[in-house]
Write an enzyme that holds these catalytic residues in place. Structure first.
Site, PDB file in Angstrom:
ATOM      1  N   LYS A  58       0.838  -1.213   0.000  1.00 10.55           N
ATOM      2  CA  LYS A  58       0.000   0.000   0.000  1.00 10.55           C
ATOM      3  C   LYS A  58       0.870   1.259   0.000  1.00 10.55           C
ATOM      4  O   LYS A  58       0.655   2.166  -0.791  1.00 10.55           O
ATOM      5  CB  LYS A  58      -0.916   0.021   1.236  1.00 10.55           C
ATOM      6  CG  LYS A  58      -1.816  -1.180   1.388  1.00 10.55           C
ATOM      7  CD  LYS A  58      -2.699  -1.068   2.622  1.00 10.55           C
ATOM      8  CE  LYS A  58      -1.969  -1.048   3.941  1.00 10.55           C
ATOM      9  NZ  LYS A  58      -1.250  -2.290   4.287  1.00 10.55           N
ATOM     10  N   ARG A  60      -9.477   1.370   8.490  1.00 10.14           N
ATOM     11  CA  ARG A  60      -9.015   0.047   8.891  1.00 10.14           C
ATOM     12  C   ARG A  60     -10.076  -0.712   9.680  1.00 10.14           C
ATOM     13  O   ARG A  60      -9.857  -1.845  10.072  1.00 10.14           O
ATOM     14  CB  ARG A  60      -7.801   0.232   9.796  1.00 10.14           C
ATOM     15  CG  ARG A  60      -6.528  -0.339   9.220  1.00 10.14           C
ATOM     16  CD  ARG A  60      -5.451   0.011  10.210  1.00 10.14           C
ATOM     17  NE  ARG A  60      -4.301  -0.795  10.042  1.00 10.14           N
ATOM     18  CZ  ARG A  60      -3.219  -0.385   9.393  1.00 10.14           C
ATOM     19  NH1 ARG A  60      -3.179   0.795   8.809  1.00 10.14           N
ATOM     20  NH2 ARG A  60      -2.165  -1.161   9.341  1.00 10.14           N
ATOM     21  N   ARG A 102      -0.268  -8.535  13.689  1.00  8.13           N
ATOM     22  CA  ARG A 102      -0.816  -7.564  12.716  1.00  8.13           C
ATOM     23  C   ARG A 102      -1.678  -8.279  11.676  1.00  8.13           C
ATOM     24  O   ARG A 102      -2.718  -7.764  11.256  1.00  8.13           O
ATOM     25  CB  ARG A 102       0.323  -6.785  12.043  1.00  8.13           C
ATOM     26  CG  ARG A 102       0.936  -5.731  12.964  1.00  8.13           C
ATOM     27  CD  ARG A 102       2.295  -5.274  12.493  1.00  8.13           C
ATOM     28  NE  ARG A 102       2.266  -4.645  11.196  1.00  8.13           N
ATOM     29  CZ  ARG A 102       3.331  -4.565  10.382  1.00  8.13           C
ATOM     30  NH1 ARG A 102       4.487  -5.076  10.750  1.00  8.13           N
ATOM     31  NH2 ARG A 102       3.225  -3.958   9.225  1.00  8.13           N
TER      32      ARG A 102
HETATM   33  P1  AP5 Z   1       4.841  -1.538   1.911  1.00  9.06           P
HETATM   34  O1  AP5 Z   1       4.608  -0.729   0.688  1.00  9.06           O
HETATM   35  O2  AP5 Z   1       5.426  -0.874   3.105  1.00  9.06           O
HETATM   36  O3  AP5 Z   1       3.505  -2.302   2.325  1.00  9.06           O
HETATM   37  P2  AP5 Z   1       2.290  -1.800   3.191  1.00  9.06           P
HETATM   38  O4  AP5 Z   1       1.092  -2.491   2.666  1.00  9.06           O
HETATM   39  O5  AP5 Z   1       2.262  -0.304   3.250  1.00  9.06           O
HETATM   40  O6  AP5 Z   1       2.699  -2.437   4.572  1.00  9.06           O
HETATM   41  P3  AP5 Z   1       2.787  -1.830   6.031  1.00  9.06           P
HETATM   42  O7  AP5 Z   1       3.492  -2.863   6.844  1.00  9.06           O
HETATM   43  O8  AP5 Z   1       3.386  -0.453   6.052  1.00  9.06           O
HETATM   44  O9  AP5 Z   1       1.271  -1.722   6.365  1.00  9.06           O
HETATM   45  P4  AP5 Z   1       0.561  -1.755   7.688  1.00  9.06           P
HETATM   46  O10 AP5 Z   1      -0.818  -1.564   7.239  1.00  9.06           O
HETATM   47  O11 AP5 Z   1       0.807  -2.917   8.562  1.00  9.06           O
HETATM   48  O12 AP5 Z   1       1.284  -0.562   8.504  1.00  9.06           O
HETATM   49  P5  AP5 Z   1       0.914   0.962   8.776  1.00  9.06           P
HETATM   50  O13 AP5 Z   1       2.147   1.733   8.713  1.00  9.06           O
HETATM   51  O14 AP5 Z   1      -0.264   1.391   7.963  1.00  9.06           O
HETATM   52  O15 AP5 Z   1       5.739  -2.791   1.463  1.00  9.06           O
HETATM   53  C1  AP5 Z   1       6.180  -3.755   2.416  1.00  9.06           C
HETATM   54  C2  AP5 Z   1       7.544  -4.321   1.937  1.00  9.06           C
HETATM   55  O16 AP5 Z   1       7.353  -5.023   0.705  1.00  9.06           O
HETATM   56  C3  AP5 Z   1       8.576  -3.229   1.632  1.00  9.06           C
HETATM   57  O17 AP5 Z   1       9.853  -3.689   1.977  1.00  9.06           O
HETATM   58  C4  AP5 Z   1       8.463  -3.028   0.117  1.00  9.06           C
HETATM   59  O18 AP5 Z   1       9.648  -2.555  -0.446  1.00  9.06           O
HETATM   60  C5  AP5 Z   1       8.122  -4.438  -0.351  1.00  9.06           C
HETATM   61  N1  AP5 Z   1       7.268  -4.461  -1.540  1.00  9.06           N
HETATM   62  C6  AP5 Z   1       6.247  -3.620  -1.856  1.00  9.06           C
HETATM   63  N2  AP5 Z   1       5.685  -3.970  -3.024  1.00  9.06           N
HETATM   64  C7  AP5 Z   1       6.367  -5.078  -3.462  1.00  9.06           C
HETATM   65  C8  AP5 Z   1       6.241  -5.912  -4.615  1.00  9.06           C
HETATM   66  N3  AP5 Z   1       5.302  -5.691  -5.564  1.00  9.06           N
HETATM   67  N4  AP5 Z   1       7.086  -6.955  -4.734  1.00  9.06           N
HETATM   68  C9  AP5 Z   1       8.038  -7.191  -3.784  1.00  9.06           C
HETATM   69  N5  AP5 Z   1       8.213  -6.427  -2.666  1.00  9.06           N
HETATM   70  C10 AP5 Z   1       7.379  -5.385  -2.505  1.00  9.06           C
HETATM   71  O19 AP5 Z   1       0.382   0.891  10.296  1.00  9.06           O
HETATM   72  C11 AP5 Z   1       1.266   0.613  11.366  1.00  9.06           C
HETATM   73  C12 AP5 Z   1       0.488   0.623  12.676  1.00  9.06           C
HETATM   74  O20 AP5 Z   1      -0.086   1.931  12.899  1.00  9.06           O
HETATM   75  C13 AP5 Z   1      -0.711  -0.325  12.755  1.00  9.06           C
HETATM   76  O21 AP5 Z   1      -0.320  -1.640  13.118  1.00  9.06           O
HETATM   77  C14 AP5 Z   1      -1.579   0.357  13.829  1.00  9.06           C
HETATM   78  O22 AP5 Z   1      -1.071   0.116  15.107  1.00  9.06           O
HETATM   79  C15 AP5 Z   1      -1.392   1.834  13.502  1.00  9.06           C
HETATM   80  N6  AP5 Z   1      -2.391   2.351  12.546  1.00  9.06           N
HETATM   81  C16 AP5 Z   1      -2.144   2.897  11.314  1.00  9.06           C
HETATM   82  N7  AP5 Z   1      -3.283   3.278  10.722  1.00  9.06           N
HETATM   83  C17 AP5 Z   1      -4.281   2.975  11.583  1.00  9.06           C
HETATM   84  C18 AP5 Z   1      -5.703   3.111  11.531  1.00  9.06           C
HETATM   85  N8  AP5 Z   1      -6.312   3.632  10.450  1.00  9.06           N
HETATM   86  N9  AP5 Z   1      -6.429   2.673  12.584  1.00  9.06           N
HETATM   87  C19 AP5 Z   1      -5.838   2.149  13.678  1.00  9.06           C
HETATM   88  N10 AP5 Z   1      -4.498   1.993  13.803  1.00  9.06           N
HETATM   89  C20 AP5 Z   1      -3.722   2.400  12.753  1.00  9.06           C
END
Ligand code: AP5
Length: 234
Positions: free
Chosen positions: A15, A90, A177
């Protein structure tokens, strides 16, 4: 009509990577709630203090805090012509609140990025981020905004900072997660699926291919939204 995009998908689906590219290409802001929260923790703000332990456990921050953060951010001038939301909504409660926030701002274009769980675990175990600016090493390398920047092994391409594992990417927290995603976030796919502006994209392809599919999906959803509104910009 404004380009109001949300990216759904489990942790590691890509994402953030795709939201960054798409937003940069279309000149609209990428709004990542994970990035906003991590910055609050780093800056030691009141919200940062409230959410740190929750994020470290891989749980969700409460809906009221999250909708307040997003409502304030969407009020900013740069989001009036559109936005890409990464990590919000979410929960169904957040989705209902978002529908209310954008009532007079055009349709929501919903992109669900689909990736098998084994691949998610593999990606998160290998992800490195910059200890200084928080950039994802993979994302920074893929991002059009950094094309041509010189790479130094083990250093951030954006600012030269050291690369480290993200605090919530340890094995146990990733499992939590994914569990939280299945229980609280996956129901959103059903919440949105029947909308004509919902599209699924296969995220288990090389990033460039995912980006191309995503552009096609957003443009198709946007055409549907335009047709439904009679082509009148809102
Ligand atoms: P990446 O692009 O970072 O993937 P992502 O889907 O953004 O994954 P995240 O781990 O950041 O998402 P998340 O939803 O768990 O965390 P968030 O920060 O929102 O890619 C991941 C990896 O894969 C990278 O190394 C990338 O290079 C690689 N990659 C990407 N595309 C690829 C491809 N096509 N092929 C190969 N490799 C690839 O949230 C963190 C925390 O914040 C949550 O756990 C929660 O505690 C809190 N939080 C955030 N938003 C909310 C909300 N709305 N409500 C409540 N709590 C929230």
């Amino acid at each position: 009509m404004a380009l109001n995009v949300i990216m759904l998908g489990p942790p590691g689906a890509g994402k953030g990577t795709q939201a960054e590219r798409f937003a940069h290409g279309r000149g609209i802001p990428k709004i990542s709630t994970g990035d906003i929260l991590r910055k609050a923790v780093e800056d030691g703000t009141e919200i940062g203090g409230l959410v740190k332990a929750i994020m470290d456990r891989g749980e969700l921050v409460n809906d009221e805090v999250m909708t307040g953060i997003v409502r304030d951010r969407l009020e900013k001038a740069d989001a009036r012509s559109g936005f890409v939301l990464d990590g919000f909504p979410r929960t169904v409660a957040q989705a209902v609140a978002l529908d209310d926030m954008i009532l007079d701002r055009g349709s929501l274009l919903v992109i669900d990025i689909v990736v098998p769980e084994t691949e998610l675990v593999r990606r998160l175990a290998g992800r490195m981020i910059c200890a200084d600016c928080g950039a994802n090493a993979g994302e920074a390398a893929e991002s059009g905004s950094l094309a041509g920047t010189k790479a130094h092994p083990g250093r951030c391409r954006r600012c030269g900072g050291a690369l480290v594992q993200r605090a919530d990417d340890s094995n146990g927290v990733v499992r939590e997660r994914l569990k939280v995603y299945h229980c609280q976030t996956e129901p959103l796919v059903e919440y949105y699926r029947r909308r004509p502006t919902f599209r699924s994209v296969n995220g288990a392809q090389p990033p460039d291919t995912v980006a191309t599919d995503l552009e096609t999906a957003v443009d198709a959803a946007h055409r549907v939204a335009m047709a439904a509104s009679g082509g009148v910009p809102r």
